[in-house]
Design a protein around this motif. Sequence first.
Motif, PDB file in Angstrom:
ATOM      1  N   UNK A  69     -34.112  11.769  34.489  1.00  3.40           N
ATOM      2  CA  UNK A  69     -32.930  11.677  33.633  1.00  3.40           C
ATOM      3  C   UNK A  69     -32.251  10.313  33.699  1.00  3.40           C
ATOM      4  N   UNK A  70     -32.288   9.659  34.846  1.00  4.52           N
ATOM      5  CA  UNK A  70     -31.623   8.352  34.951  1.00  4.52           C
ATOM      6  C   UNK A  70     -32.323   7.347  34.045  1.00  4.52           C
ATOM      7  N   UNK A  71     -33.673   7.405  34.034  1.00  3.33           N
ATOM      8  CA  UNK A  71     -34.435   6.475  33.193  1.00  3.33           C
ATOM      9  C   UNK A  71     -34.144   6.734  31.712  1.00  3.33           C
ATOM     10  N   UNK A  72     -34.117   8.012  31.322  1.00  5.72           N
ATOM     11  CA  UNK A  72     -33.848   8.309  29.909  1.00  5.72           C
ATOM     12  C   UNK A  72     -32.455   7.844  29.515  1.00  5.72           C
ATOM     13  N   UNK A  73     -31.495   8.073  30.403  1.00  7.63           N
ATOM     14  CA  UNK A  73     -30.123   7.638  30.110  1.00  7.63           C
ATOM     15  C   UNK A  73     -30.047   6.130  29.964  1.00  7.63           C
ATOM     16  N   UNK A 122     -47.098  23.111  33.508  1.00  8.68           N
ATOM     17  CA  UNK A 122     -47.485  21.809  34.047  1.00  8.68           C
ATOM     18  C   UNK A 122     -46.230  21.030  34.443  1.00  8.68           C
ATOM     19  N   UNK A 123     -46.232  20.482  35.674  1.00  6.71           N
ATOM     20  CA  UNK A 123     -45.070  19.709  36.126  1.00  6.71           C
ATOM     21  C   UNK A 123     -44.838  18.493  35.237  1.00  6.71           C
ATOM     22  N   UNK A 124     -45.939  17.901  34.741  1.00  4.03           N
ATOM     23  CA  UNK A 124     -45.788  16.709  33.883  1.00  4.03           C
ATOM     24  C   UNK A 124     -45.023  17.037  32.600  1.00  4.03           C
ATOM     25  N   UNK A 125     -44.968  18.321  32.245  1.00  2.00           N
ATOM     26  CA  UNK A 125     -44.193  18.745  31.072  1.00  2.00           C
ATOM     27  C   UNK A 125     -42.777  19.136  31.487  1.00  2.00           C
ATOM     28  N   UNK A 157     -38.980  17.823  30.392  1.00  2.00           N
ATOM     29  CA  UNK A 157     -37.982  18.705  29.757  1.00  2.00           C
ATOM     30  C   UNK A 157     -36.711  18.776  30.608  1.00  2.00           C
ATOM     31  N   UNK A 158     -36.894  18.879  31.928  1.00  2.85           N
ATOM     32  CA  UNK A 158     -35.714  18.917  32.815  1.00  2.85           C
ATOM     33  C   UNK A 158     -34.932  17.610  32.710  1.00  2.85           C
ATOM     34  N   UNK A 159     -35.650  16.504  32.607  1.00  2.11           N
ATOM     35  CA  UNK A 159     -34.972  15.202  32.495  1.00  2.11           C
ATOM     36  C   UNK A 159     -34.126  15.167  31.225  1.00  2.11           C
ATOM     37  N   UNK A 160     -34.701  15.619  30.114  1.00  4.61           N
ATOM     38  CA  UNK A 160     -33.946  15.625  28.848  1.00  4.61           C
ATOM     39  C   UNK A 160     -32.712  16.516  28.980  1.00  4.61           C
ATOM     40  N   UNK A 161     -32.869  17.641  29.691  1.00  2.00           N
ATOM     41  CA  UNK A 161     -31.756  18.596  29.827  1.00  2.00           C
ATOM     42  C   UNK A 161     -30.637  18.048  30.699  1.00  2.00           C
ATOM     43  N   UNK A 176     -29.680  16.262  22.955  1.00  2.00           N
ATOM     44  CA  UNK A 176     -30.859  16.813  23.663  1.00  2.00           C
ATOM     45  C   UNK A 176     -31.796  17.500  22.661  1.00  2.00           C
ATOM     46  N   UNK A 177     -31.208  18.277  21.744  1.00  2.39           N
ATOM     47  CA  UNK A 177     -32.047  18.928  20.720  1.00  2.39           C
ATOM     48  C   UNK A 177     -32.766  17.890  19.864  1.00  2.39           C
ATOM     49  N   UNK A 178     -32.083  16.791  19.604  1.00  4.94           N
ATOM     50  CA  UNK A 178     -32.711  15.710  18.844  1.00  4.94           C
ATOM     51  C   UNK A 178     -33.929  15.170  19.581  1.00  4.94           C
ATOM     52  N   UNK A 179     -33.782  14.868  20.853  1.00  5.13           N
ATOM     53  CA  UNK A 179     -34.897  14.311  21.632  1.00  5.13           C
ATOM     54  C   UNK A 179     -36.014  15.344  21.747  1.00  5.13           C
TER      55      UNK A 179
END
Length: 391
Positions: A301-305, A354-357, A361-365, A375-378
């Motif tokens: 999540x930090x990277x996405x932010x 799969x953890x890679x998925x 998803x957790x990062x986006x959330x 989040x819905x957009x991403x």
Amino acid sequence: LTTMSPTSKLLVDIHTHVYLPRYAALLRSRAGAATVPFIRTSTTSEGLAEDRLLILDHEPSGGRPVGPQYWDREEKLKFMDKHSIDISVVSTANPWLDFLPASQAHTLAAELNDDLEQYCSTGPSVSSSTQIKRLYGFGLLPLVPEITTSVLLDIVNQISALPHLRGLIMGTRGIGNGLDDGALEPVWAAIEKAGLVVFLHPHYGVDSSAWGDKDNGHVLPLALGFPFETTTAATRLILSGVFDKFPNLRLLLAHSGGALPALSSRLASCIDHDPVVASRLKHDARYYLGKLYLDAVAYGPEELGFVSDVISRSASYASGASASKVPNRSTGSKRMLFGTDHPFFPPLSVTDKWKSVTENLDAIASVQGWSEGDRDGVRGGNALALFNLQG
Ligand code: URA
Ligand code: ZN
């Protein structure tokens, strides 16, 4: 899918690969070749036959085990169902046609584009009440040395006429001289005019002598080499002025743009202080990051932010702008799109999801400062708009 989700809630995977049967057959036919890529069958320590995929120069660990996940559409759909992915925009995986002579690359590009159209168009729809399919695709151009511009333009036309292909995937070599090659300008112009999305994806990494002699499996080429290759290619495109010449070109970078978001202010400074380049571009380098689309395949999540902060500053770096440089994560999130990199990064031991998925998803959330709408957009809304997937 029994219940129809509102389209604003669809989960769309824009970074998901296939080796189409025709392409996998070519890789198998090269089993004894002196150079990658190829698929060969070897025997495991338990005496079982196992297919292995070798695609990288100096391929570590004898390649990677491969199976139906890599070519079978049913496996893609099962993977999508398991992870509640409604729609996938599927692309041929690396190394595409890079290793073929021009005439073979041309024929195969045309065939694989038709194959991928079939793969998508004969697949299921999102629900019985919509025309939206579950599978769309990125086509391929025969980007190899000695190909002619007119062939490349013909294939751009072919892709744009195939209704389920909404873009094209490409590596970083162009027709041998990289993507900043002036010979590609007519191709960028045609892609821009056709409204196709270019998915820029790495394959070669960086000079493998940087990796030393310890066996670190595929970690260094995949974690560092791949994103740095994308970083270099995208930077060269910016430096070549492609975005000044083709301002409506839609370029999607793999792996959240690699290191480019973290290096963009340094890049801008190096340009400003370089007598060769200082006056070449219309805008500060950071402006061009806001023209990009980036997948959200960054696993944290930090990277996405951070990436969304950097993209959002673009407008304030337009030449002559006096806008505030306060980043706006919401604005930046509009150019980021969920992806999985399936069938790569399968779990090493048996698990349900799969953890890679789930990690993406957790990062986006959990990115701080993104609204539920962001989040819905991403997760899907941005992809529906970018690839025009509505109905
Ligand atoms: N490894 C690859 O070779 N390609 C990908 O896209 C991901 C991992
Ligand atoms: Zn990938």
